[in-house]
Design a protein around this motif. Structure first.
Motif, PDB file in Angstrom:
ATOM      1  N   UNK A 196       0.854  -1.193   0.000  1.00  0.00           N
ATOM      2  CA  UNK A 196       0.000   0.000   0.000  1.00  0.00           C
ATOM      3  C   UNK A 196       0.886   1.237   0.000  1.00  0.00           C
ATOM      4  N   UNK A 197       0.687   2.089  -0.974  1.00  0.00           N
ATOM      5  CA  UNK A 197       1.489   3.299  -1.124  1.00  0.00           C
ATOM      6  C   UNK A 197       0.585   4.508  -0.949  1.00  0.00           C
ATOM      7  N   UNK A 198       1.004   5.426  -0.091  1.00  0.00           N
ATOM      8  CA  UNK A 198       0.261   6.666   0.117  1.00  0.00           C
ATOM      9  C   UNK A 198       1.031   7.819  -0.520  1.00  0.00           C
ATOM     10  N   UNK A 199       0.378   8.478  -1.476  1.00  0.00           N
ATOM     11  CA  UNK A 199       0.974   9.636  -2.144  1.00  0.00           C
ATOM     12  C   UNK A 199       0.526  10.908  -1.428  1.00  0.00           C
ATOM     13  N   UNK A 200       1.499  11.661  -0.935  1.00  0.00           N
ATOM     14  CA  UNK A 200       1.162  12.901  -0.241  1.00  0.00           C
ATOM     15  C   UNK A 200       0.661  13.933  -1.244  1.00  0.00           C
TER      16      UNK A 200
ATOM     17  N   UNK B 232      -4.171  19.022  -3.501  1.00  0.00           N
ATOM     18  CA  UNK B 232      -4.846  17.733  -3.629  1.00  0.00           C
ATOM     19  C   UNK B 232      -4.696  16.932  -2.335  1.00  0.00           C
ATOM     20  N   UNK B 233      -5.717  16.183  -2.016  1.00  0.00           N
ATOM     21  CA  UNK B 233      -5.662  15.352  -0.817  1.00  0.00           C
ATOM     22  C   UNK B 233      -4.787  14.131  -1.087  1.00  0.00           C
ATOM     23  N   UNK B 234      -4.148  13.571  -0.040  1.00  0.00           N
ATOM     24  CA  UNK B 234      -3.339  12.360  -0.228  1.00  0.00           C
ATOM     25  C   UNK B 234      -4.176  11.223  -0.798  1.00  0.00           C
ATOM     26  N   UNK B 235      -3.557  10.397  -1.619  1.00  0.00           N
ATOM     27  CA  UNK B 235      -4.252   9.259  -2.222  1.00  0.00           C
ATOM     28  C   UNK B 235      -3.529   7.973  -1.845  1.00  0.00           C
ATOM     29  N   UNK B 236      -4.268   6.892  -1.849  1.00  0.00           N
ATOM     30  CA  UNK B 236      -3.718   5.582  -1.497  1.00  0.00           C
ATOM     31  C   UNK B 236      -3.848   4.647  -2.691  1.00  0.00           C
ATOM     32  N   UNK B 237      -2.796   3.882  -2.956  1.00  0.00           N
ATOM     33  CA  UNK B 237      -2.794   2.928  -4.054  1.00  0.00           C
ATOM     34  C   UNK B 237      -2.306   1.576  -3.548  1.00  0.00           C
ATOM     35  N   UNK B 238      -2.937   0.518  -4.036  1.00  0.00           N
ATOM     36  CA  UNK B 238      -2.451  -0.839  -3.784  1.00  0.00           C
ATOM     37  C   UNK B 238      -1.682  -1.297  -5.017  1.00  0.00           C
ATOM     38  N   UNK B 239      -0.437  -1.681  -4.839  1.00  0.00           N
ATOM     39  CA  UNK B 239       0.430  -2.039  -5.955  1.00  0.00           C
ATOM     40  C   UNK B 239       0.913  -3.478  -5.824  1.00  0.00           C
TER      41      UNK B 239
END
Length: 201
Positions: free
Chosen positions: A176-180, A185-192
């Motif tokens: 799980x990667x959280x982009x600040x 823009x609000x932080x986003x979360x990605x599952x990679x």
């Protein structure tokens, strides 16, 4: 009785070097090599590769083979068969240590630690007498090399990040990667699903 001094020719030793290189290659692979792969590695025809294999088998009785799931015969040497046959070259050790220093300068602490461990492993494979002789040369090579920095900002990788990614790759796990956000823009979360790591600019 002739007084002629035998002339040294590197070509006389080329077959022996080919066998030694092949032995190291076969000892360094887990899955072994097929006859075609041996021919490709040695850059010879298949018949010549078969003769190399026969010579290798005469020198190393522990040479083993098996048929894989495609019924293709593969050859491999146990690592113990080549233990003590060769020592790491000083330029190889210096190159690994230089890469570790470069990674440290570029902020890649995790990779620098791995390279330092690799260099220490290579040093441990050298005989004490050999290490004592080449250590000054290794240091000289290190001093003669510099680190060319790329223009512009350099990414800084937080310690432990690459270790977590490597663990995920080996364990076939998602990360799980959280982009600040950039302020707007609000932080986003990605599952990679990580497949590997690419180094470079």
């Amino acid at each position: 009785m002739s007084n002629d001094v035998p002339h040294y020719s590197p070509m006389r030793h080329e077959p022996a070097l080919n066998i030694l290189r092949l032995a190291l290659q076969l000892a360094g692979t887990r899955t072994g090599l097929t006859m075609n792969e041996i021919a490709d590695f040695a850059q010879v025809a298949r018949r010549t590769a078969e003769r190399l294999r026969d010579s290798l088998e005469a020198l190393f009785p522990s040479l083993e083979y098996w048929d894989d799931e495609k019924r293709v015969r593969r050859w491999r040497l146990p690592r113990t068969a080549v233990a003590g046959l060769i020592e790491p070259r000083l330029d190889v050790v210096a190159a690994v240590e230089f890469s570790a220093r470069e990674c440290t300068t570029q902020g890649d602490a995790d990779r620098a630690t791995l390279l330092k461990e690799a260099a220490a492993t290579l040093r441990s494979l050298m005989r004490p007498g050999t290490l004592a002789k080449v250590e000054p040369d290794i240091e000289a090579l290190m001093q003669d090399e510099g680190i060319a920095m790329r223009p512009g900002p350099r990414p800084v990788i937080a310690p432990g990040v690459l270790a977590d990614i490597r663990k995920a790759i080996l364990g076939m796990q998602l990360i799980k990667v959280e982009y600040a956000g950039n302020g707007t823009n609000a932080p986003t979360t990605r599952m990679l699903c990580p497949y590997g790591i690419i180094y470079g600019g």
